[in-house]
Design a protein around this motif. Sequence first.
Motif, PDB file in Angstrom:
ATOM      1  N   MET A  76       3.080   2.842   3.007  1.00 26.90           N
ATOM      2  CA  MET A  76       3.297   1.882   4.084  1.00 26.90           C
ATOM      3  C   MET A  76       4.773   1.844   4.474  1.00 26.90           C
ATOM      4  SD  MET A  76       2.649  -2.239   4.258  1.00 26.90           S
ATOM      5  CE  MET A  76       4.344  -2.525   3.741  1.00 26.90           C
TER       6      MET A  76
ATOM      7  N   SER B 227       2.818  -6.215  11.727  1.00 22.88           N
ATOM      8  CA  SER B 227       1.500  -6.766  11.397  1.00 22.88           C
ATOM      9  C   SER B 227       1.491  -8.283  11.553  1.00 22.88           C
ATOM     10  CB  SER B 227       1.130  -6.405   9.955  1.00 22.88           C
ATOM     11  OG  SER B 227       1.879  -7.184   9.042  1.00 22.88           O
TER      12      SER B 227
ATOM     13  N   ARG C  92      -1.926  -5.714   0.472  1.00 25.98           N
ATOM     14  CA  ARG C  92      -2.980  -4.735   0.240  1.00 25.98           C
ATOM     15  C   ARG C  92      -3.689  -4.430   1.566  1.00 25.98           C
ATOM     16  NH1 ARG C  92      -0.462  -3.784  -3.525  1.00 25.98           N
ATOM     17  NH2 ARG C  92      -0.902  -4.175  -5.716  1.00 25.98           N
ATOM     18  N   THR C  93      -4.445  -3.363   1.567  1.00 20.63           N
ATOM     19  CA  THR C  93      -5.257  -2.992   2.731  1.00 20.63           C
ATOM     20  C   THR C  93      -6.719  -3.268   2.419  1.00 20.63           C
ATOM     21  OG1 THR C  93      -3.701  -1.240   3.316  1.00 20.63           O
ATOM     22  CG2 THR C  93      -5.876  -1.149   4.326  1.00 20.63           C
ATOM     23  N   GLU C  94      -7.368  -3.989   3.315  1.00 19.72           N
ATOM     24  CA  GLU C  94      -8.793  -4.303   3.151  1.00 19.72           C
ATOM     25  C   GLU C  94      -9.487  -4.071   4.490  1.00 19.72           C
ATOM     26  OE1 GLU C  94     -10.945  -7.311   4.022  1.00 19.72           O
ATOM     27  OE2 GLU C  94     -12.460  -6.118   2.996  1.00 19.72           O
TER      28      GLU C  94
ATOM     29  N   PRO D   1       0.827  -1.203   0.000  1.00 15.47           N
ATOM     30  CA  PRO D   1       0.000   0.000   0.000  1.00 15.47           C
ATOM     31  C   PRO D   1       0.865   1.257   0.000  1.00 15.47           C
ATOM     32  CG  PRO D   1      -0.796  -1.586   1.626  1.00 15.47           C
ATOM     33  CD  PRO D   1       0.522  -2.096   1.139  1.00 15.47           C
TER      34      PRO D   1
ATOM     35  N   GLY E  38      -9.068  -1.574   6.457  1.00 17.47           N
ATOM     36  CA  GLY E  38      -8.099  -1.104   7.436  1.00 17.47           C
ATOM     37  C   GLY E  38      -7.092  -2.131   7.893  1.00 17.47           C
ATOM     38  N   LYS E  39      -7.126  -3.320   7.307  1.00 19.20           N
ATOM     39  CA  LYS E  39      -6.220  -4.393   7.716  1.00 19.20           C
ATOM     40  C   LYS E  39      -5.373  -4.843   6.534  1.00 19.20           C
ATOM     41  CE  LYS E  39      -6.201  -8.902  10.024  1.00 19.20           C
ATOM     42  NZ  LYS E  39      -7.019  -9.994  10.589  1.00 19.20           N
ATOM     43  N   LEU E  40      -4.115  -5.150   6.819  1.00 14.09           N
ATOM     44  CA  LEU E  40      -3.224  -5.632   5.763  1.00 14.09           C
ATOM     45  C   LEU E  40      -3.528  -7.093   5.439  1.00 14.09           C
ATOM     46  CD1 LEU E  40       0.225  -4.149   6.881  1.00 14.09           C
ATOM     47  CD2 LEU E  40      -1.328  -3.266   5.138  1.00 14.09           C
TER      48      LEU E  40
END
Length: 556
Positions: free
Chosen positions: A144, A152, A165-167, A141, A169-171
């Motif tokens: 980042m 994480s 990727r971020t989905e 992202p 708010g989470k990686l």
Amino acid sequence: MKNIQKIATLFIGFSITACLFACSNSGQTTDKKEKITKDSLQDYVAQRLPIYEKVRLSTNLNQLTVSERKVLPLLIEAAKIMDDLFWKQAYPQRDSLLNTIKDENTKEFIKINYGPWDRLNGDKPFVTGIGPKSETGTFYPAGMTKEALEKSDVKDKYGLYSVIRTEKGKLISVPYHVLYATELQKASSLLKQAALLADDAGLKKYLNLRADALVTDDYSASDYAWLDMKTNGLDIIIGPIENYEDKLFNARAAFESYVLVKDKVWSKRLAKYVAMLPELQKGLPVAAQYKKEVPGTDSELNAYDVVYYAGDCNAGSKTIAVNLPNDEAIQQKKGTRRSQLKNAMQAKFDKILVPIAKELIDKDQQQYIKFDAFFANVMFHEVAHGLGIKNTISGKGTVRSALKEQYSWLEEGKADILGLYMVTGLLKKGELTGDIKEYYTTFMAGLLRSVRFGASEAHGKANMQCFNFFKEKGAFERTANGTYKVDFDKFAVAMNELSSFIITLQGNGDKAAVEKAQKEKGIIHPELQTDLDRLSKKGIPVDIVFEQGVDVLGMK
């Protein structure tokens, strides 16, 4: 595999192109200033474009069997897909960018660099409105940090074959075979078709397994099959392979392909050297604990005509020899295949190295610049990747995992210097012919060639470290005429000391120490830059670009 459909569905909503790259427009420039900026950038491109010399990639088609003539175009089509995939990794907005550019030179330079950053000049942007190249690129992202990923709990944190990727708010990690499913299925089908036509059993097996690997991200079986091939006349290196493009962690692999035609005469000459690796390992000029590993010897050392480059290997500086696979476990168990790309190598020698030597090597030593020495130095660079140490002695795991983004440039530096160490040892044993002065002087000219790739590129950093280390040790002098003269005795001493220095850094897995070495040694000082500028003023190219494909081969 059961979560793949879910991941694919989630991923449809992701935008991999938004906010990837910084924009340098302030919005406050006047029309006049903007025009000047554009003109200056076009002038920059006009000056930089000639650093690449065009070369036609061809081979003797008469040496191919009927079956190979049918297979070769299919391999080239599969390679083209890797080219498209690398564009998606390097600069996914390719088409929109090219459509906004009016200057034809700038368009061509964008295509050479796979984006608007000059790969052989520290990734300098050369299109108005484009800011610095992002470290995260398309692999992570935008914005980042390393710390964010390290802290994480995302799976496949440093995976070779996935993106982060971020989905919500989470990686999360998304596998390549999901992200690029359409393209990889097409490439897989082409390899399957080629396998049906192949008459060599080893090539047939490899193509089938590589086709499966492209759509599963499981490359081990195909890597072993590739190493097992012995009698094939054609070859293809294809898939996500090197990790230079990942500027944040040097973790994630970029897509590329080479399509190759074996030079069986030269390959036969080279066959004996891999068997000598264990003995050469024992003699490395480093403490015993750093050379306990036994290199694999069940591997091939071959020469090829390369007829197609695609993707990562075609971006910026062009590779003229390949040492694969990169998997350390496979390397130790089976070894590697060292592929010498002889026609591309000859082109670089004739069009670049010889003119550099005439300008920068002392007149009395120019007689020692030889293609056979250049070929050997490059060849043993690749062989030397198998020497040294793959696992740290400090309990930090593999050298690659311990050094992360600092791994690639130091490993290239190791291969450079241990390749020269191998040449020196084999000459003493009578296994190579020629004068050591030829190999050392040609190596020196090779340094001056490679440092022009710039300090942002792994091979450029490696060569700068070697250049600065050798300079400090008095291995060469810069004469009053502005040329370089090798001190052959001190050259050998510096070679051994740098070998020990690099292997020790790798074995300790001390990332901070490697970063310190890069900052101190991996830089171009003003005096050298002045000499390199002389080469540019003389119109000596920095690298080559290719005219290639089935049309160039005369197969249509």
